[in-house]
Write a protein that holds these residues in place. Structure first.
Motif, PDB file in Angstrom:
ATOM      1  N   SER A   1      46.201  39.756  35.084  1.00 32.53           N
ATOM      2  CA  SER A   1      44.809  39.413  35.391  1.00 32.53           C
ATOM      3  C   SER A   1      43.935  40.195  34.416  1.00 32.53           C
ATOM      4  O   SER A   1      44.166  41.388  34.190  1.00 32.53           O
ATOM      5  CB  SER A   1      44.493  39.822  36.836  1.00 32.53           C
TER       6      SER A   1
ATOM      7  N   ASN B   1      39.832  40.465  32.255  1.00 35.83           N
ATOM      8  CA  ASN B   1      38.448  40.044  32.040  1.00 35.83           C
ATOM      9  C   ASN B   1      38.137  40.192  30.552  1.00 35.83           C
ATOM     10  O   ASN B   1      39.038  40.439  29.752  1.00 35.83           O
ATOM     11  CB  ASN B   1      37.482  40.859  32.925  1.00 35.83           C
TER      12      ASN B   1
ATOM     13  N   GLN C   1      41.654  35.136  27.815  1.00 32.33           N
ATOM     14  CA  GLN C   1      40.306  35.114  27.244  1.00 32.33           C
ATOM     15  C   GLN C   1      39.780  33.680  27.121  1.00 32.33           C
ATOM     16  O   GLN C   1      38.578  33.445  27.194  1.00 32.33           O
ATOM     17  CB  GLN C   1      40.280  35.804  25.878  1.00 32.33           C
TER      18      GLN C   1
ATOM     19  N   GLN D   1      35.897  49.000  32.354  1.00 28.04           N
ATOM     20  CA  GLN D   1      36.078  47.757  33.114  1.00 28.04           C
ATOM     21  C   GLN D   1      37.444  47.105  32.874  1.00 28.04           C
ATOM     22  O   GLN D   1      37.691  45.994  33.328  1.00 28.04           O
ATOM     23  CB  GLN D   1      34.982  46.747  32.719  1.00 28.04           C
TER      24      GLN D   1
ATOM     25  N   VAL E   1      38.320  33.074  30.442  1.00 28.59           N
ATOM     26  CA  VAL E   1      37.071  33.850  30.544  1.00 28.59           C
ATOM     27  C   VAL E   1      35.951  33.129  29.795  1.00 28.59           C
ATOM     28  O   VAL E   1      34.835  32.967  30.315  1.00 28.59           O
ATOM     29  CB  VAL E   1      37.268  35.288  29.978  1.00 28.59           C
TER      30      VAL E   1
END
Length: 391
Positions: free
Chosen positions: A26, A28, A59, A362, A62
């Protein structure tokens, strides 16, 4: 479709039957957020390439979500965390710096932070600020300041809570065959985490049948994990299994799945039960080590012994961070990561990662993932060496 290295993105069930790696990542836009993996003794460099590919592929999703945001233009819900009184935080921090430092000191890698002293300190401050309108925030403020102190000491002063080096594993001890009437047993201790694993062998007809959406499945190797309240110094009711017990049991089961002999070589159903007797950091990896010893004690011809380690992280950003080998409970609570890696001398058998965000951190960059893998391998091989000296 396969890439040059033989990796398949979003494989079918048929393709998975022949795969050496089952990996879910997983991510971001910043980097890796979670990992779940099972592997057949896969070398670290191959695992890193697989994670890198997954990060690259994710990506695309995303970017797709960002395009949807632009297209529909819906306003993002703004999360507002509950705010503490900043003036009161600054006042307590200034007046109680020495007390805070004393609270986070532990005598040795085999001891815990004294929760009774923390409670006592909170009570004293509540009494001192009895007239303050925000006196109900005292407990949260103390927790916030303890977290801040632990993180500052680790990153700025290069000092872990128990005085260990960043790559140092806590003292390890183990014993096998301690239960004379069972097929196999072992006790494994690392720091304050102590696990007793017990093996029971049965005929192939005793395998577990599970009904799933895809049909019936059989399991001939089972691992069950119990962590009673007393293992963390608490009293409590013993009820049904929670998510933690199921998840930890499944991870330790997966860590050894790759080395369990085939039914042709060893025609038995195998059940391992890991009883956590005491814990402060990664009882699931303690269960993995205990299970390996107990299986060997029972005479199960596993393909190779497996050890596991939990890695921690204190990060202010992807450039300012420290990686911690053999994660303590407090370093998990106040840190940014719990990265469990299990494997043999040859390679990895299981990975489980979760991270905790802060304002500037993050996600894990690939550079961080590679560094963690190198440090984890060093640690788990050191643990394995001590295990093999016992068995």
């Amino acid at each position: 479709s396969k890439d040059d290295a033989g990796f398949v993105v979003n494989p079918t069930y048929t393709e998975m039957d022949f795969s050496e790696l089952d990996l879910v990542v997983s991510a971001n836009a910043e980097g890796v957020v979670m990992i779940e993996a099972g592997a057949k003794q896969l070398p670290e460099d191959k695992a890193n390439k697989a994670i890198e590919l997954a990060l690259k592929e994710s990506q695309k999703i995303v970017d797709f979500v960002k395009e949807l945001e632009k297209e529909y233009g819906l306003e993002k819900f703004e999360y507002k965390p509950s705010s503490l009184n900043k003036e009161l935080i600054a006042e307590i921090e200034k007046a109680s710096a020495k007390e805070l430092d004393k609270l986070i000191v532990v005598e040795s890698p085999e001891s815990k932070m004294d929760s009774a002293k923390v409670s006592e300190f909170k009570d004293l401050l509540t009494e001192k600020y009895a007239e303050n309108p925000d006196k109900n925030q005292i407990s949260s403020i103390v927790d916030y300041l303890i977290k801040k102190t632990v993180r500052k000491n680790t990153i700025a002063d290069k000092k872990r809570i128990d005085g260990r080096d960043f790559t140092e594993v806590r003292p390890i001890s183990a014993e096998v065959g301690l239960l004379p009437r069972t097929h196999g047993s072992a006790i494994f201790q690392r720091g304050l985490t102590q696990v007793m694993s017990v093996v029971t062998l049965a005929s192939p007809s005793a395998e577990m049948w599970i009904e799933t959406a895809e049909g019936m499945e059989q399991k001939r190797y089972l691992h069950h994990y119990n962590a009673p309240p007393y293992s963390s110094g608490e009293t409590g009711r013993m009820g049904g299994l929670g998510r933690r017990e199921i998840g930890h049991g499944a991870l330790a089961e997966r860590a050894l799945f790759a080395v369990i002999p085939s039914v042709t070589d060893f025609p038995y159903t195998i059940r391992v039960v890991s009883e956590v007797l005491s814990q402060n950091g990664s009882s699931s990896m303690g269960s993995t080590c205990g299970s390996t010893l107990a299986l060997m004690d029972a005479g199960v011809p596993i393909l190779a012994p497996v050890s596991g380690i939990a890695m921690g992280l204190i990060a202010e950003s992807q450039d300012e961070y420290v990686i911690l080998s053999d994660l303590r409970g407090e370093e998990d609570f106040y840190g940014n990561m719990d990265f469990k890696v299990a494997g043999t001398e040859t390679g990895i058998t299981a990975i489980q990662l979760d991270i905790k965000f802060n304002e500037k951190f993050q996600g894990l960059s690939m550079k961080m993932v590679e560094e963690i893998m190198v440090q984890a391998k060093k640690g788990r091989l050191e643990i394995l060496k001590k295990m093999l000296a016992v068995i």
